[in-house]
Design an enzyme around this catalytic site. Structure first.
Site, PDB file in Angstrom:
ATOM      1  CD  GLU A  50      -2.476  -0.776   2.904  1.00 51.26           C
ATOM      2  OE1 GLU A  50      -2.288   0.287   3.534  1.00 51.26           O
ATOM      3  OE2 GLU A  50      -3.169  -1.694   3.339  1.00 51.26           O
ATOM      4  CG  ASP A  61      -3.035   8.023   8.855  1.00 51.37           C
ATOM      5  OD1 ASP A  61      -3.006   6.783   8.978  1.00 51.37           O
ATOM      6  OD2 ASP A  61      -3.235   8.597   7.770  1.00 51.37           O
TER       7      ASP A  61
END
Lengths: 268, 419
Positions: A50, A61
């Protein structure tokens, strides 16, 4: 021929194990090194890569990935660099996805992005802030270009939403192991196994688990019930632990240990 | 162009939606359902209107500002006095509703983002009133600019978390609050402060703020027998503006004017004029106008006013701009500070710097209308005085050099008033 994430996971399955999926943001610590890092991860046993497209407001995040994304942006990384990185990494033969928040794709032009991603050999997109309900334009573009559409599910997802998300996804469904942001944790959320089972029951062909998976022991545990094990923050931290070749070596060692962890589960 | 008031989201034209992680969808769905039930429930309505009356001090009055209005071409200027609310701004209208809703759905903790600190103070206040645990996220840069409000929040029992990511301002505080929410959603409500964010927040906050315009419309009609020529409000995320605009949306003869922060100037690269200078995109969970570069990375905004220093704007504003129902103009730091000083000197009201952008917009609009041939006595401008300026005295000291008997900015304002 572009390798899809589904093919990579199915090949791992044929070997009697779960797939190993590794996340690395493009441009961290710089574009060339991030490409080298992805190649290192593939060589050490990652089945799917990824590549993160750094974004200024990464709401999902935790500190490690957010700081890496900010460093990449401060270093001047552009969307075009990400497509370039995809081309380089896909050339290794690994299935190469881009993980991105939606706005950079929207700004690039959803159809244009899909076209250029496919042309670069990318397998598709993981979209942490795009739910299928809002994804009409992306779904149409992905279908037109044969790209994977990886949507997320979470422990809070209702059965109806699991069905909707499973039906909208191609490649795999990304199961967030826990309620929270990306980052390393002492244990993988205990609700992860249950979520994988619920997502399969909702019709998903392949389910991979991410968020909080950081050690070989976690990888073994998750590989025992999921089709793939996704590692992000731990890989980013290993890469950032030392400059240049030492960081790459640390990443390679980590990915090697994670791969062994995944294989241990297959052997059990 | 009628029936605009009926818009309920999730989309306002092409704008709005829910661009958030799946993990938050269940909570947003629960919140939508809870709000749909609560706003139809007379018991909830009575509880909220009781608090607004007895705790906040509503209805807030409208005050005519004739000495100030001399600098606006001599038109009539009316101030909707949200600055007189408990806690000093319109933010309390929203948080009391959301805190009541939090209690109703059985959660015990609230979190909020804040820029200038007004929303943080209001949230901390409501949490204290209702016995809820409270955490406020505030950009580190803003904690410095608004130290007084940080102290107020702590006095009220809230935990204030300075956010050191990104530009260390409001947008980063919102990111951090979302991270907290996704982690703690089972116990925690996110009391969003403005009409931005994922659905249902733009609708929920609008519903709780529209009392500003509903009161003002009736007050102007009762006192003057006519509707205002224009309604003027400052726009950061846009909650006080939607609040005062909403009651007038279906009055096509009433112009709606949003004043965005133009910072160093609308044609510089240091501003927060999202609609005037931005492009459509997705930020903080909704599609709307935003300040972004060609790769879709958010551009940092700049304004002397922490409360307007935001690179996004609520989707309903983007819609109203796109259909031409409201217009948006940039007001620079200098124009806002001139209006700040002028209102203080001419009317004895120290406005928030945020609200001073609306005042400056009214000064310009009044002059333009009169220059365009309107008779001053035929023009009534209703201005949302969304907050009071006590928190901004420090900034005013720096701007005007108020240490030795007043600086040039204040003398300028004096001359203006006596003209």
């Amino acid at each position: 021929m572009t390798r899809t994430s589904g093919a990579a996971i199915d090949d791992a399955r044929a070997q009697g194990r779960a797939a190993l999926v590794v996340y690395l943001p493009v441009g961290y610590p710089d574009v060339a090194t991030s490409i080298e890092a992805a190649r290192t991860a593939v060589a050490a046993g990652a089945d799917v890569v990824e590549l993160g497209l750094p974004y200024s407001d990464p709401g999902m995040d935790g500190p490690v990935v957010a700081a890496a994304a900010q460093a990449a942006l401060d270093g001047g990384v552009r969307t075009a660099d990400v497509l370039h990185a995809v081309e380089q990494v896909a050339a290794t033969g690994a299935a190469t996805l881009v993980m991105t928040y939606y706005n950079p794709v929207l700004r690039y032009g959803v159809e244009t992005f899909a076209r250029d991603l496919a042309a670069a050999g990318g397998a598709g997109l993981i979209t942490p802030d795009l739910i299928p309900d809002e994804a009409g334009e992306w779904v149409a573009a992905a279908d037109a270009h044969g790209l994977d559409k990886v949507f997320l599910v979470a422990p809070s997802s209702t059965p109806e939403r699991l069905e909707l998300t499973a039906a909208a996804s191609r490649g795999f469904v990304y199961a967030a192991s826990t309620m929270g942001v990306t980052g390393e944790r002492a244990t993988v959320g205990e609700r992860a196994a249950e979520l994988v089972a619920r997502t399969r029951a909702a019709g998903a062909e392949r389910v991979c688990v991410g968020i909080g998976v950081s050690t070989a022991e976690h990888a073994t545990e998750v590989a025992g019930y999921a089709d793939g094990v996704i590692v992000g923050s731990a890989a980013v931290r290993a890469l950032g632990s030392a400059p240049g070749p030492d960081g790459l070596a640390a990443l390679g060692e980590l990915v090697g240990r994670l791969r062994a962890g995944v294989e241990r589960a297959g052997a059990a | 162009m009628t029936g605009l008031r009926a818009a309920q989201g999730p989309y306002f034209g092409d704008f709005g939606g829910r661009f958030v992680p799946e993990a938050l969808i269940a909570a947003l769905d629960d919140l939508s359902i809870a709000w749909d039930k609560a706003r139809e429930d007379p018991t909830f309505g009575l509880e909220l209107s009781g608090l607004l009356r007895d705790y906040t001090g509503r209805p807030s009055p409208i005050t005519e500002a004739p000495r100030f209005a001399r600098s606006a071409g001599g038109v009539r200027v009316l101030l909707k006095r949200e600055d007189l609310n408990h806690t000093g701004s319109h933010k309390i209208n929203n948080v009391l509703g959301q805190a009541l809703l939090t209690r109703r759905i059985g959660k015990t903790r609230v979190i909020a983002e804040t820029g200038a600190g007004q929303h943080g103070v209001a949230t901390a206040t409501a949490a204290a009133l209702m016995g809820l645990e409270c955490t406020i996220y505030m950009g580190e840069e803003d904690t410095r600019r608004q130290a007084l409000n940080v102290a107020r929040m702590r006095l009220l029992g809230a935990e204030v978390v300075p956010v050191t990511a990104g530009s260390r301002t409001l947008k980063d505080a919102i990111n951090e609050a979302f991270r907290d929410w996704v982690t703690n959603v089972e116990t925690t409500s996110y009391v969003f402060g403005t009409v931005a964010g994922p659905h249902p927040f733009p609708t929920l906050v609008r519903d709780l703020q529209k009392i500003i315009g509903e009161e003002a419309r009736q007050q102007v009609l009762d006192r003057y027998g006519t509707l205002p020529t224009a309604v003027v409000a400052c726009v950061g995320g846009g909650s006080n503006a939607i609040g005062i605009f909403h009651a007038f949306l279906d009055d096509p003869d009433v112009a709606l004017v949003g004043c965005e922060a133009a910072g160093d100037g609308i044609d510089t690269d240091r501003h927060a004029a999202t609609i005037s200078k931005g492009t459509p995109g997705v930020l903080h969970g909704a599609k709307s106008y935003l300040l972004q570069d060609e790769d879709g990375q958010t551009i940092e905004s700049h304004s002397i006013s922490a409360g307007l220093d935001y690179p996004g704007v609520g989707p309903e504003h983007s819609w109203l701009a796109s259909i031409g129902r409201a217009s948006y103009r940039g007001i620079s730091d200098a124009e806002a500070m001139e209006a700040f000083a002028l209102l203080s000197r001419t009317e004895g009201i120290i406005p928030a710097i945020e609200s001073s952008h609306a005042l400056a917009g009214a000064l310009a609009l009044g002059r333009e209308l009169v220059e365009g041939g309107a008779r001053p006595e035929d023009v009534t401008l209703l201005v949302s005085l969304s907050g009071r300026g006590d928190k901004d005295v420090e900034t005013a000291i720096e701007w005007f050099g108020l240490t030795e008997g007043g600086g040039p900015g204040l003398r300028g304002a004096d001359e203006e008033a006596d003209r």
